[in-house]
Design a protein around this motif. Structure first.
Motif, PDB file in Angstrom:
ATOM      1  N   HIS A 106      38.484  77.404  64.299  1.00  0.00           N
ATOM      2  CA  HIS A 106      37.976  78.109  63.115  1.00  0.00           C
ATOM      3  C   HIS A 106      37.593  77.076  62.057  1.00  0.00           C
ATOM      4  N   GLY A 107      36.539  76.333  62.347  1.00  0.00           N
ATOM      5  CA  GLY A 107      36.185  75.202  61.501  1.00  0.00           C
ATOM      6  C   GLY A 107      36.951  73.998  62.018  1.00  0.00           C
ATOM      7  N   THR A 108      36.285  73.102  62.709  1.00  0.00           N
ATOM      8  CA  THR A 108      36.972  71.963  63.309  1.00  0.00           C
ATOM      9  C   THR A 108      37.018  70.813  62.303  1.00  0.00           C
ATOM     10  N   GLY A 109      38.185  70.536  61.774  1.00  0.00           N
ATOM     11  CA  GLY A 109      38.318  69.534  60.727  1.00  0.00           C
ATOM     12  C   GLY A 109      38.530  68.128  61.261  1.00  0.00           C
ATOM     13  N   GLN A 110      39.719  67.849  61.759  1.00  0.00           N
ATOM     14  CA  GLN A 110      40.067  66.528  62.260  1.00  0.00           C
ATOM     15  C   GLN A 110      40.138  66.560  63.788  1.00  0.00           C
ATOM     16  N   ILE A 111      39.886  65.409  64.429  1.00  0.00           N
ATOM     17  CA  ILE A 111      39.952  65.346  65.894  1.00  0.00           C
ATOM     18  C   ILE A 111      40.416  63.967  66.319  1.00  0.00           C
ATOM     19  N   THR A 112      41.234  63.914  67.366  1.00  0.00           N
ATOM     20  CA  THR A 112      41.678  62.634  67.917  1.00  0.00           C
ATOM     21  C   THR A 112      42.000  62.809  69.391  1.00  0.00           C
ATOM     22  N   SER A 113      41.735  61.765  70.179  1.00  0.00           N
ATOM     23  CA  SER A 113      42.013  61.798  71.610  1.00  0.00           C
ATOM     24  C   SER A 113      42.637  60.490  72.048  1.00  0.00           C
ATOM     25  N   ASN A 114      43.611  60.576  72.961  1.00  0.00           N
ATOM     26  CA  ASN A 114      44.199  59.371  73.548  1.00  0.00           C
ATOM     27  C   ASN A 114      43.794  59.201  75.001  1.00  0.00           C
ATOM     28  N   GLY A 115      42.805  59.992  75.446  1.00  0.00           N
ATOM     29  CA  GLY A 115      42.322  59.902  76.813  1.00  0.00           C
ATOM     30  C   GLY A 115      42.992  60.875  77.760  1.00  0.00           C
ATOM     31  N   VAL A 116      44.114  61.433  77.340  1.00  0.00           N
ATOM     32  CA  VAL A 116      44.822  62.437  78.133  1.00  0.00           C
ATOM     33  C   VAL A 116      44.654  63.811  77.505  1.00  0.00           C
ATOM     34  N   ASP A 117      44.883  63.866  76.193  1.00  0.00           N
ATOM     35  CA  ASP A 117      44.734  65.116  75.451  1.00  0.00           C
ATOM     36  C   ASP A 117      43.858  64.899  74.228  1.00  0.00           C
ATOM     37  N   VAL A 118      43.240  65.982  73.778  1.00  0.00           N
ATOM     38  CA  VAL A 118      42.446  65.994  72.554  1.00  0.00           C
ATOM     39  C   VAL A 118      43.089  67.002  71.611  1.00  0.00           C
ATOM     40  N   TRP A 119      43.254  66.602  70.355  1.00  0.00           N
ATOM     41  CA  TRP A 119      43.830  67.501  69.359  1.00  0.00           C
ATOM     42  C   TRP A 119      42.800  67.748  68.272  1.00  0.00           C
ATOM     43  N   ILE A 120      42.649  69.019  67.902  1.00  0.00           N
ATOM     44  CA  ILE A 120      41.653  69.417  66.907  1.00  0.00           C
ATOM     45  C   ILE A 120      42.343  70.275  65.857  1.00  0.00           C
ATOM     46  N   SER A 121      42.233  69.861  64.593  1.00  0.00           N
ATOM     47  CA  SER A 121      42.803  70.688  63.533  1.00  0.00           C
ATOM     48  C   SER A 121      41.729  71.597  62.966  1.00  0.00           C
ATOM     49  N   ASN A 122      42.132  72.807  62.628  1.00  0.00           N
ATOM     50  CA  ASN A 122      41.208  73.724  61.984  1.00  0.00           C
ATOM     51  C   ASN A 122      40.926  73.262  60.569  1.00  0.00           C
ATOM     52  N   LEU A 123      39.763  73.641  60.052  1.00  0.00           N
ATOM     53  CA  LEU A 123      39.298  73.139  58.768  1.00  0.00           C
ATOM     54  C   LEU A 123      40.303  73.397  57.662  1.00  0.00           C
ATOM     55  N   ARG A 124      40.939  74.551  57.675  1.00  0.00           N
ATOM     56  CA  ARG A 124      41.951  74.826  56.668  1.00  0.00           C
ATOM     57  C   ARG A 124      43.255  74.108  56.980  1.00  0.00           C
ATOM     58  N   GLY A 125      43.327  73.508  58.163  1.00  0.00           N
ATOM     59  CA  GLY A 125      44.448  72.645  58.495  1.00  0.00           C
ATOM     60  C   GLY A 125      45.736  73.329  58.849  1.00  0.00           C
ATOM     61  N   THR A 126      45.710  74.633  59.121  1.00  0.00           N
ATOM     62  CA  THR A 126      46.958  75.336  59.364  1.00  0.00           C
ATOM     63  C   THR A 126      47.354  75.411  60.839  1.00  0.00           C
ATOM     64  N   SER A 127      46.496  74.952  61.721  1.00  0.00           N
ATOM     65  CA  SER A 127      46.832  74.940  63.142  1.00  0.00           C
ATOM     66  C   SER A 127      46.120  73.788  63.846  1.00  0.00           C
ATOM     67  N   ILE A 128      46.652  73.421  65.015  1.00  0.00           N
ATOM     68  CA  ILE A 128      46.067  72.353  65.831  1.00  0.00           C
ATOM     69  C   ILE A 128      45.897  72.872  67.252  1.00  0.00           C
ATOM     70  N   ALA A 129      44.685  72.733  67.776  1.00  0.00           N
ATOM     71  CA  ALA A 129      44.408  73.107  69.160  1.00  0.00           C
ATOM     72  C   ALA A 129      44.523  71.868  70.043  1.00  0.00           C
ATOM     73  N   GLU A 130      45.110  72.030  71.218  1.00  0.00           N
ATOM     74  CA  GLU A 130      45.229  70.935  72.188  1.00  0.00           C
ATOM     75  C   GLU A 130      44.377  71.255  73.414  1.00  0.00           C
ATOM     76  N   VAL A 131      43.575  70.272  73.833  1.00  0.00           N
ATOM     77  CA  VAL A 131      42.641  70.431  74.949  1.00  0.00           C
ATOM     78  C   VAL A 131      42.833  69.272  75.919  1.00  0.00           C
ATOM     79  N   SER A 132      42.669  69.526  77.204  1.00  0.00           N
ATOM     80  CA  SER A 132      42.746  68.453  78.197  1.00  0.00           C
ATOM     81  C   SER A 132      41.533  67.542  78.075  1.00  0.00           C
TER      82      SER A 132
END
Length: 336
Positions: free
Chosen positions: A121-147
């Motif tokens: 819901h609005g992709t704010g921050q993103i980081t990956s270590n090559g195994v997982d990708v983490w994406i914070s929502n723009l309002r910053g209240t949740s983080i999605a984890e993706v392979s």
């Protein structure tokens, strides 16, 4: 404050200014347009153009443009952050509620991740270590984890579950995910494998005060404190406090981004140096700090560097790349 000659010579574009140390890359062909993030895997430098809905690929050795990706099939829609894990480049589209995955070697489109399954819901921050990708929502209240290998959705976590109200910055290394809440002066350390909370860092001992930018090299974590123009250094393995960096000699002022190679750390400064509250000396500088001692190495500023609202920085192969949002340009210079 002199740099050793790095051999960075030659014209990159018709409007590039160069000398033996510094290379300034700009021009319409690069497509730089409100650059908000840069990253590199050693061979390429990737630049997110948030207003241009595009990503620019540069040759990390020469600074030459390789490609400008802006076709609608890439799904770029307000690309504001990106992360290069060496295999893939992950671009967060904050307007499009999506993530674009590119092959970090070829630049080919791998996939566009979107839809209710991912709960973006609005992709704010993103980081990956090559195994997982983490994406914070723009309002910053949740983080999605993706392979990172399949792009498959893993889970969404409310940041309140690990002691935060919102996420203003993210970084990761092979073992940990670090999430910053600037309003509550808190940094959460999470296990990169399980996503479980390792430690919630908060309190006077850490001296967080408006923490924003963060960077980890796997051994050290550096957090920039916006309200005190300072840096807090943490041990990346234990999360324990190491040192607090502040003072006139560092010339830290409105720090926007951090890069490190494990030996030195570089930070971009938007504001004027301490003692120049009126801004007579401008600002727009990069401070270099020794990792092992915390001592100031040098502060880089002046017309030769072309820093103008520097808001992103990355280290690759002995060189540093700084994005200048004020002039839609990139400054490349030797790291030693």
């Amino acid at each position: 404050m002199a740099f050793a000659v790095s051999g960075l010579v030659g014209v990159v574009s018709a409007s590039a200014a160069t000398n033996s140390v510094v290379k300034i890359v700009q021009g319409k062909s690069y497509g730089f347009d409100a650059v908000t993030a840069i990253g590199s895997n050693g061979a390429h430098v990737w630049v997110a153009n948030s207003d241009g809905n595009s990503v620019t690929e540069l040759n990390a050795s020469t600074g030459a443009k390789v490609s400008l990706f802006k076709n609608s099939r890439f799904g770029f829609d307000g690309p504001a952050r990106l992360s290069d894990d060496g295999t893939d480049v992950w671009v967060a589209n904050e307007i499009g509620n999506s993530v674009t995955e590119l092959n970090a070697t070829t630049g080919d489109l791998v996939r566009v991740i979107k839809g209710s399954t991912y709960e973006l819901h609005g992709t704010g921050q993103i980081t990956s270590n090559g195994v997982d990708v983490w994406i914070s929502n723009l309002r910053g209240t949740s983080i999605a984890e993706v392979s990172a290998t399949s792009g498959n959705f893993i889970k969404v976590e409310k940041v309140s579950s690990f002691g935060l109200k919102q996420v203003n910055a993210l970084t990761s290394d092979s073992a940990h995910l670090w999430a910053v809440d600037s309003d509550t002066n808190t940094v959460a350390e999470l296990n990169a494998g399980s996503g479980s909370t390792v430690k919630v860092l908060k309190g006077k001992a850490y001296r967080f005060d408006g923490p924003l930018a963060i960077s980890s090299d796997g051994n050290h974590v550096w957090v920039a404190n916006d309200r005190t123009d300072s840096l807090t250094e943490l041990d990346a393995k234990s999360g324990t406090f190491v040192r607090f960096v502040t003072g006139r000699r560092y010339e830290l002022s409105v720090v926007t981004a951090i890069a490190t190679n494990g030996t030195d750390v570089w930070v971009t400064n938007l504001g004027p140096p301490p003692g120049d509250e009126g801004g007579l000396l401008g600002g727009n500088s990069v401070s270099e700090i020794n990792v092992s001692s915390g001592a100031s190495v040098q502060v880089l500023s002046g017309a030769r560097y072309g820093f103008n609202d520097p808001n992103a920085i990355t280290y690759v192969g002995g060189r540093l790349w700084v994005a200048n949002s004020g002039t839609n340009s990139m400054t490349e210079f030797s790291a030693g």
